[in-house]
Design an enzyme around this catalytic site. Structure first.
Site, short mmCIF file in Angstrom:
data_model
loop_
_atom_site.label_atom_id
_atom_site.label_comp_id
_atom_site.label_asym_id
_atom_site.label_seq_id
_atom_site.Cartn_x
_atom_site.Cartn_y
_atom_site.Cartn_z
N HIS A 60 -3.31 10.10 -11.59
CA HIS A 60 -3.51 8.86 -10.84
C HIS A 60 -2.40 7.87 -11.17
CE1 HIS A 60 -7.76 10.12 -9.91
NE2 HIS A 60 -7.42 10.94 -10.90
N GLN A 109 -1.75 4.49 -10.51
CA GLN A 109 -1.75 3.04 -10.51
C GLN A 109 -1.27 2.43 -11.82
OE1 GLN A 109 -5.08 0.40 -10.22
NE2 GLN A 109 -6.54 1.83 -11.13
N HIS A 163 -2.74 9.51 -3.27
CA HIS A 163 -1.63 9.30 -4.20
C HIS A 163 -0.29 9.62 -3.56
CE1 HIS A 163 -4.65 10.08 -7.75
NE2 HIS A 163 -4.83 8.90 -7.16
N GLU A 202 1.59 -11.27 2.68
CA GLU A 202 0.53 -10.25 2.69
C GLU A 202 -0.23 -10.31 4.01
OE1 GLU A 202 -2.13 -7.54 2.58
OE2 GLU A 202 -0.61 -7.61 1.01
N ALA A 203 -0.38 -9.14 4.65
CA ALA A 203 -1.04 -9.07 5.96
C ALA A 203 -2.54 -9.32 5.88
CB ALA A 203 -0.77 -7.72 6.61
N ALA A 232 1.89 -3.48 -6.96
CA ALA A 232 3.16 -3.87 -7.56
C ALA A 232 3.59 -5.26 -7.14
CB ALA A 232 4.24 -2.86 -7.19
#
Length: 609
Positions: free
Chosen positions: A589, A591, A545, A71-72, A52
Site C-alpha cells: 500500500h 500512501q 494502487h 482542489e476540485a 501529497a
C-alpha cells in the site's frame, strides 16, 4: 553516479528559511483561508489537494511561503459525513465499487471508467479517485505501511540519486506521521497479537494507529496463513521489511476517526499559516512563458481566472489527472498533442505511459465466526455497536482493516513457471514480496454461515503495462485509461500460483474449526490452470494502487517524465509530486510513501534544490 546518502536526509533536519516566517498577526484565520475567485499571485501554486498536495503545500506555507492549493472537491466531512470519517464504514463506501455500472458520487469521486480490458474479459472498471480535500487519503481503506529497504535501493538506482535509499527516506517517514500504540483494553483480543516498532515513527501531522476492535474472522485467517508458512512478523511492516503477516497500522486518529492529509496537514496549516485553498475549483492547464511554468488557469463555478506562481507550479493531481494536465499543457507525446492541436512545450513520450496497477482476486468460504461485515449488518447489534463507538470509540466501527501478509511464492508454487517469468521475478530485489494476502468478509446468509470469509491475493509487481491519454484539448473530457491488466503472460502465471496458495490456506487444518460447507467462490468446478486463469480474468479487481504514469528517472529517452527532484524534463519551475512519479509499483500500500515523498520534495524546494 549516486550522491552521498546523508545529503538529503540532512535537509529534513536543517533547512534554510526560503520564505519569511509567518507571524501570528499575519495569519488570516481559517475563514480567511478560502479566497474568492479572481486573479492572484503566490510563491507556489499546488494543483491538487490530495495526499501529497496538502502535505507539500502545508510544509511550504509553514516556512512562510505564500502558497495556494487548487482542489476540485470540497470537505469530505461535510459532503459525505460518517461514511468517510468512521473507520468501520471504509470498506462499505460505495465510492469504491469496482464495476462498470457504479453509484455516482460526484462530490467525492472523479467517477473514472477504464477502457474495456482485453486481458480481463473486456470488462470496464470504475476506478475510484478522491475528488475532495484529502484526495484518496479521504476515501481509501486506511492501510499504512512502508516498502522494503531494497525497494528504495532500486528506486535510488532507477533515478540515479541516493536520496531515495531507505536510510535517506526514513527521516521523511519520521517527519510525516505519529504512531499511537494499540489500546489493549479497548481491543480486548488476546488472540490478535500486534507487533510494531515505535522507533520508526516521529511526531508528524498524520495520525497512525490500530483499530480498537479485532475482527474474529481475520484472526482465523491469520492462523491459516501461518499454517502455510507465513509466520507473524516480529516488528510489523514499517521498518523496511515485508515478510509474513501482521495486523496493519492504519491512518486512524486516537479519537478513532480517519486521519487524512486534510484532517492532519491541512487542518494544522489553516490555523498556523497563510495557506490559501481554492476548493471546488478546477485546474484547466498550466501556463508557460517560454518553457517556464508561470501559473495555472482555473475556474470556480464558471468563473475563469489565473493563479500566478512566482517560484513554481507543483502538480499533484494523481496517477490519472497529472498526466492529463501535463498533456493539456503541452507536455507529453508530440504526435498525440499535435493531433489535438495542443502547442508543444516539452516532447515527453513517457507522459501517461508505464501505468502499473496491482490487482487482486479472492477465494471465499463460509465460516461461523462474526466479522466486521456481519456485525454491522446485524440489526440486533447495531444499537450496541453505535453506543460502543460514540461513547468509547471502540467496537467494530473503530476498525478499518486487520491482518495482511506478504511472501515470495515458495519453491513448490514456482515449478510451472516459464523461463521468462522466472527471470522476471528474479530481477526483483531479494526482499521484495511477490504476493500480498488480504482478509475480508461479507455477511452470511443461512445454514450456520455467520460470515462469508474472503481471502484474497494481490499481485504486487505487475509486468503488464497500461496507459493514460487524452481524447481532446479540454479538461472537461475525462482521461482515457487503459489499465493493461493481465496483458503480460507472466502476471497470469503468478496469478494462478497465488490462487492455489489461497486454496492451501483455506485447506489448512488450523482453520477447519470455523469453516462451514464447501467453497463458495469460485467453487469446485474451477480446477485446472486454464479454469483458474479464466476465473481470475473475470473477477480480478484493482486494489487502487495505480502508479508510475509520470515516472521518475534519469532520461526522457528511456520514458522518464521527472528527475529525482520531481522536476519535469524540458521545462522549468514545474514539478509533479504524487503517485504518478513512482518509477515502478511499490510492494503493498503506497500512501505512507506518498506522504514521505511529499515531505522530501518540500525539503528539497526549501533547500533550493
Amino acid at each position: 553516479m549516486l550522491f552521498a546518502v546523508g545529503v538529503v536526509a540532512f535537509l529534513a533536519l536543517a533547512l534554510p528559511a526560503a520564505c519569511a516566517p509567518t507571524t501570528e498577526s499575519e495569519r488570516p484565520g481559517v475563514s480567511g483561508s478560502f479566497p474568492p475567485p479572481g486573479d492572484a499571485t503566490y510563491d507556489y501554486v499546488v494543483v491538487g489537494g490530495g495526499t501529497a498536495g496538502l502535505a507539500i503545500a502545508s510544509r511550504l506555507a509553514a516556512s512562510g511561503c505564500s502558497v495556494s492549493v487548487v482542489e476540485a472537491g470540497g470537505f469530505y466531512e461535510t459532503d459525505s459525513g460518517n461514511i468517510s470519517t468512521v473507520p468501520g464504514f471504509a470498506f462499505s463506501n460505495p465510492v469504491l465499487a469496482p464495476v462498470e455500472f457504479f453509484p455516482p458520487i460526484p462530490h467525492l469521486d472523479w467517477e473514472l471508467l477504464s477502457e474495456a480490458q482485453p486481458g480481463a474479459q473486456n470488462r470496464k472498471v470504475h476506478y475510484a479517485a478522491g475528488k475532495t480535500l484529502g484526495g484518496s487519503s479521504a476515501i481509501n481503506t486506511m492501510c499504512y505501511h512502508r516498502p522494503t529497504k531494497q525497494t528504495f535501493q532500486r528506486w535510488a538506482q532507477a533515478v540515479g540519486h541516493a536520496s531515495y535509499t531507505w536510510a535517506s527516506m526514513l527521516p521523511f517517514f519520521l517527519k510525516s506521521a505519529t504512531l499511537t500504540p494499540p489500546n489493549w483494553l479497548k481491543r480486548q483480543a488476546p488472540n490478535a497479537t500486534i507487533t510494531y516498532d515505535q522507533t520508526v515513527f516521529g511526531a508528524g501531522p498524520l495520525q497512525v494507529s490500530y483499530a480498537n476492535w479485532a475482527d474474529p474472522t481475520n484472526s482465523w485467517f491469520a492462523v491459516a496463513l501461518q499454517a502455510i508458512g507465513l509466520a507473524q512478523s516480529p516488528i510489523g511492516f514499517n521498518s523496511g521489511v515485508l515478510s509474513g503477516g501482521a495486523y496493519t497500522t492504519e491512518t486512524i486518529s486516537p479519537q478513532a476517526v480517519r486521519s487524512s492529509s486534510e484532517s492532519s496537514y491541512l487542518a494544522k496549516a489553516l490555523v498556523l499559516t497563510q495557506l490559501k485553498v481554492y476548493n471546488r475549483t478546477l485546474a484547466a492547464k498550466i501556463l508557460f512563458t517560454g518553457t517556464a511554468a508561470t501559473g495555472v488557469s482555473v475556474s470556480t463555478n464558471g468563473i475563469s481566472y489565473t493563479l500566478t506562481a512566482r517560484k513554481e507550479v507543483i502538480l499533484s493531481a494523481g496517477t490519472f489527472h497529472s498526466p492529463q494536465l501535463l498533456m493539456l499543457s503541452g507536455i507529453g507525446p508530440q504526435a498525440k498533442l499535435q493531433s489535438l492541436g495542443i502547442p508543444i512545450n516539452s516532447n515527453l513520450p513517457g507522459v501517461g505511459q508505464n501505468l502499473q496497477d496491482p490487482i487482486f482476486f479472492s477465494v471465499q468460504s463460509g465460516v461461523k465466526t462474526p466479522s466486521l461485515a456481519s456485525e454491522l449488518a446485524d440489526p440486533a447489534r447495531q444499537a450496541a455497536i453505535l453506543e460502543q463507538y460514540t461513547s468509547n470509540r471502540a467496537g467494530p466501527l473503530s476498525s478499518a482493516g486487520g491482518y495482511i501478509a506478504f511472501e515470495k511464492l515458495p519453491a513448490a508454487s514456482r515449478l510451472g513457471f516459464s523461463a521468462r517469468t522466472t527471470s522476471l521475478l528474479a530481477s526483483l530485489p531479494a526482499d521484495v514480496p511477490e504476493i500480498e494476502y488480504l482478509a475480508g468478509s461479507f455477511p452470511g446468509t443461512s445454514n450456520g454461515v455467520t460470515t462469508v470469509g474472503d481471502l484474497s491475493a494481490a499481485i504486487l509487481n505487475p509486468f503488464s503495462r497500461g496507459s493514460v491519454t487524452i481524447s481532446s484539448a479540454s479538461i472537461a473530457d475525462k482521461p482515457v485509461i487503459d489499465m493493461g491488466w493481465l496483458t503480460d503472460p507472466a502476471d497470469a502465471e503468478v496469478a494462478v500460483a497465488a490462487f492455489k496458495r489461497l486454496r492451501q490456506a483455506w485447506s489448512a487444518p488450523a482453520i477447519s474449526p470455523v469453516k462451514v460447507g464447501d467453497e463458495v467462490t469460485p467453487g469446485a468446478s474451477v480446477q485446472t490452470d486454464a479454469q483458474i486463469l479464466a476465473y481470475v480474468k473475470q473477477n480480478a479487481i484493482q486494489i487502487w494502487h495505480a502508479s508510475a504514469t509520470n515516472s521518475m528517472g534519469i532520461s526522457p529517452a528511456a520514458g522518464a517524465v521527472v528527475d529525482w527532484r520531481a522536476k519535469v524534463f524540458g521545462v522549468s519551475r514545474l514539478r509533479v509530486v504524487d503517485a504518478s512519479v513512482l518509477p515502478f509499483a511499490l510492494p503493498g500500500h503506497p500512501q505512507a510513501t506518498i506522504y514521505a515523498l511529499a515531505e522530501k520534495i518540500a525539503a528539497s524546494i526549501l533547500a533550493g534544490v
